[in-house]
Design a protein around this motif. Structure first.
Motif, short mmCIF file in Angstrom:
data_model
loop_
_atom_site.label_atom_id
_atom_site.label_comp_id
_atom_site.label_asym_id
_atom_site.label_seq_id
_atom_site.Cartn_x
_atom_site.Cartn_y
_atom_site.Cartn_z
N LEU A 22 58.31 37.74 30.58
CA LEU A 22 57.47 38.53 30.36
C LEU A 22 57.07 38.82 28.78
O LEU A 22 56.07 39.00 28.23
N ALA A 23 58.17 38.40 28.01
CA ALA A 23 58.03 38.70 26.76
C ALA A 23 57.17 37.50 25.87
O ALA A 23 56.20 37.87 25.17
N GLN A 24 57.14 36.34 26.71
CA GLN A 24 56.37 35.13 26.15
C GLN A 24 55.05 35.52 26.81
O GLN A 24 53.88 35.16 26.30
N ALA A 25 54.64 35.84 27.88
CA ALA A 25 53.55 36.28 28.55
C ALA A 25 52.65 37.14 27.69
O ALA A 25 51.56 36.88 27.35
N GLU A 26 53.43 38.44 27.20
CA GLU A 26 52.66 39.36 26.36
C GLU A 26 52.37 38.73 24.82
O GLU A 26 51.42 38.94 24.83
N ALA A 27 53.16 37.77 24.61
CA ALA A 27 52.78 37.07 23.11
C ALA A 27 51.71 36.30 23.16
O ALA A 27 50.79 36.50 22.49
N VAL A 28 51.48 35.62 24.34
CA VAL A 28 50.37 34.77 24.41
C VAL A 28 49.09 35.77 24.81
O VAL A 28 48.05 35.30 24.13
N GLY A 29 49.22 36.71 25.70
CA GLY A 29 48.11 37.36 25.83
C GLY A 29 47.50 37.94 24.75
O GLY A 29 46.34 38.30 24.52
N ARG A 30 48.55 38.50 23.61
CA ARG A 30 47.86 39.26 22.51
C ARG A 30 47.46 38.16 21.62
O ARG A 30 46.43 38.57 20.86
N GLU A 31 47.84 37.02 21.59
CA GLU A 31 47.27 36.07 20.86
C GLU A 31 46.01 35.66 21.31
O GLU A 31 44.80 35.47 20.58
N ALA A 32 45.77 35.70 22.70
CA ALA A 32 44.41 35.13 23.20
C ALA A 32 43.45 36.33 22.85
O ALA A 32 42.16 35.96 22.48
N LEU A 33 43.72 37.78 23.06
CA LEU A 33 42.84 38.71 22.68
C LEU A 33 42.48 38.86 21.08
O LEU A 33 41.25 39.36 20.93
N GLU A 34 42.98 38.26 20.43
CA GLU A 34 42.80 38.20 18.97
C GLU A 34 41.68 37.34 18.65
O GLU A 34 40.62 37.52 18.01
N LEU A 35 41.84 36.01 19.57
CA LEU A 35 40.70 35.14 19.57
C LEU A 35 39.49 35.71 20.40
O LEU A 35 38.29 35.18 20.01
N ILE A 36 39.79 36.19 21.77
CA ILE A 36 38.63 36.45 22.48
C ILE A 36 38.67 37.98 22.82
O ILE A 36 39.01 38.59 23.80
N PRO A 37 38.27 39.04 21.97
CA PRO A 37 38.83 40.40 21.95
C PRO A 37 37.95 41.13 23.21
O PRO A 37 38.73 42.07 23.67
#
Length: 629
Positions: A522-537
């Motif tokens: 979950l921690a890695q999934a959250e980190a990837v999700g936040r990274e993705a939303l920064e690029l595609i908000p």
């Protein structure tokens, strides 16, 4: 003792002052595991730390005393009953001081703890090898500087410790070991203030019991220090010859009552204090923990579910032999030995029975030497070494209750001290039997160097979950969880490459989040999700995927906000309303959960999961209505 010190003279030529010995041991112990200082949260760290609500400021400190190691209530049917509130408290302090979940600060504390424990081992081994003798000023004399230094070095660089040091959840074992050793050294100090035989300081005995209780509140096996203290008292302070007692009992010798240790009122009083203290601490833990057993499954510990008592006994003993092999040859290390990693032995015809036969052959030989040797120092050293090896291991042995693992390297942290003591004694004996002293010295230096190198390599493997799982494939290819992750890792690499080539590749980002979510990262999934939303908000599908992860991590407010944004962008997607309803259901907002379940079913009446959850919610609301809530 002087004989063993002389045997080690060619290995450690001169007596190293205590301060420098501790400095060397501490430095070497830090070098071994320094590589893990900037590692990620891996494996169990996600559940015990990142997803553990007990680390957050909004959780009252008092709740730590009613929750297990993973943040669940001890009264819950799903609780593993791991009661380690003091360890969780240190995680919470780490979280507060570092301003969040920054793994480096957690790892640094673990590395420093191992260094401190290794330094303490110099004093512990000095007592175990040399006994307790004090100067006229009450200062303990170090009668075994060479052997204590060598044993402490062997302990400091043992690769089996990597899981405890490089894995943040291993702090439970480190803290338990720290207070275990402090309890033992405190018990030794009970005899400092008086030089009369049988006399002691009751304060230090009681303090030792208290420190044993503290050790247990860090890790369950910490309470076993009281048993080690009792063995030490009887053998070293009381100078009991076990073989002599056995012989007198067998011959029904009436002079048994003349054995000094049995007439020693001080010893009997101390044994009573240890017994009452241990019983009291265990009773309090039992009252807090509850009577229900932990809900372990067959994949956790298949031998304990075997119908045949013979099959259970054979496999338990085989597990003991595997633990012994990890101490002897710590090359094949694995973070998880469950999930089919070690197939059951189902008959005595299995060739692996040879391993447990070899184990008992060696143990019986050592026990015979410990009991029958004419040399009192040899008897004492071997008995204490075996005591330190066996007593702390008993809670993990399946003898008293079922444990939730097959083999776990972390439980060998304290027992490895007994192994290092026996190995040091063995080197001394070997040096005595041969004229090639330099060859023995080269062998010991080679072991220390190879183990140090192995620690450094293994620490690197614990820096990320991908490296950790990959390293396990060569050790446990039968484990279904490695095999599964190996395919997942390939998929993750492919999707990560896709996002590098095309950062707005929404599907690749989504696949990574979902895969990490499904595999429990979950921690890695959250980190990837936040990274993705920064690029595609403005991508509603990414909002939805990250909202699911945050909900599972009990970050309800953030999860709700993302669900509502996704619904605003796509109001007619049934799964968005259905998953938001599940979030409200978990959160306790039952009216909002009911509203969104109904919207989801209007949009997709055939959704089976939503219909089932809605039915559960309606029954719960009806029950609450009947009770007038």
């Amino acid at each position: 003792m002087a004989e063993l010190e002389a045997d080690l003279d060619h290995i450690i030529p001169s007596s190293v002052p205590s301060f420098w010995a501790k400095l060397v041991v501490g430095f070497v112990s830090l070098v071994c595991f320094a590589r893990s200082y900037d590692g990620d949260f891996v494996f169990d760290d996600s559940e015990a730390i990142v997803n553990n609500k007990d680390l957050r400021a909004e959780t009252p400190l008092g709740d730590l005393w009613h929750h297990d190691f993973w943040g669940s209530r001890l009264s819950s049917n799903t609780s593993h009953k791991s009661y380690r509130p003091l360890t969780v408290l240190t995680f919470r302090i780490n979280y507060y001081l570092s301003g969040g979940f920054h793994p480096m600060s957690f790892h640094v504390v673990n590395i420093l703890l191992h260094g401190g424990i290794s330094v303490l081992m110099v004093d512990v081994f000095s007592v175990l090898f040399g006994g307790l003798q004090y100067s006229s000023k009450g200062r303990r004399l170090d009668l075994a500087p060479r052997s204590s230094l060598l044993a402490a070095l062997l302990f400091a660089v043992h690769p089996v410790h990597t899981e405890c040091v490089a894995g943040v959840v291993g702090r439970a074992d480190l803290l338990g070991a720290l207070f275990f050793l402090l309890s033992f050294l405190g018990y030794c100090k009970a005899f400092r203030e008086s030089h009369k035989e049988g006399m002691h300081s009751t304060f230090w005995v009681l303090l030792s019991v208290f420190l044993g209780a503290v050790a247990m509140l860090c890790k369950e096996q910490g309470i076993t220090v009281l048993g080690l203290n009792a063995v030490f008292d009887i053998l070293v302070i009381g100078k009991l010859n076990v073989l002599e007692v056995v012989q007198r009992v067998l011959h029904k010798d009436k002079s048994l009552e003349n054995i000094g240790v049995l007439r020693n009122g001080g010893l009997l009083f101390r044994m009573t204090l240890l017994a009452l203290g241990g019983a009291g601490v265990l009773y309090m833990r039992w009252k807090i923990m509850g009577t229900g057993p932990p809900p372990f499954t067959e994949v956790d510990n298949p031998a304990s579910f075997a119908d045949s008592m013979l099959v259970r006994a054979i496999n338990y003993n085989y597990y003991y032999s595997l633990n012994a092999w990890l101490l002897l040859c710590p090359w094949w290390l694995c973070f998880d030995w469950s999930m089919g990693c070690i197939p059951l032995i189902k008959s005595v015809g299995d060739w692996r029975v040879i391993a447990l036969a070899a184990l008992w052959f060696c143990l019986i030989g050592l026990i015979c030497q410990a009991l029958c040797s004419e040399d009192s120092h040899r008897r004492r050293i071997l008995t204490l070494g075996l005591g330190f090896l066996i007593i702390p291991f008993l809670p993990a042995s399946n003898l008293f209750f079922r444990v939730g693992f097959v083999v776990a390297e972390r439980v060998l942290y304290l027992p490895s001290a007994g192994y290092c003591m026996l190995l040091t004694f063995g080197f001394g004996a070997l040096s005595k039997q041969t004229k090639r002293k330099k060859l023995i010295a080269a062998l010991i230096l080679g072991i220390l160097f190879i183990n140090t190198l192995r620690c450094m390599i293994r620490s690197g493997e614990w820096r990320s979950e991908e490296q950790l799982f990959r390293s396990a494939l060569s050790v446990c290819p039968l484990n279904a969880k490695y095999a599964d992750l190996n395919r997942h890792v390939d998929a993750l690499n492919a999707w990560r490459n896709a996002t590098v080539l095309k950062p707005e590749h929404s599907l690749a980002w989504n696949n990574m989040i979902i895969l990490l979510d499904n595999t429990g990262n979950l921690a890695q999934a959250e980190a990837v999700g936040r990274e993705a939303l920064e690029l595609i908000p403005n991508d509603h599908s990414l909002m939805f995927s990250l909202a699911n992860v945050l909900g599972k991590s009990q970050k309800y407010k953030e999860s709700e906000a993302l669900f509502l944004k996704a619904i605003k962008a796509h109001p007619n997607t049934a799964s968005y309303h259905g998953n938001l309803a599940v979030l409200y259901h978990r959160w306790g907002h039952l009216d909002l959960a009911k509203k969104h379940y109904e919207i989801s079913l209007q949009l997709d009446p055939t959704a089976p999961g939503t219909k089932e959850n809605y039915g559960l919610l309606r029954r719960k609301l009806e029950q609450m209505h009947k009770k007038g809530v």
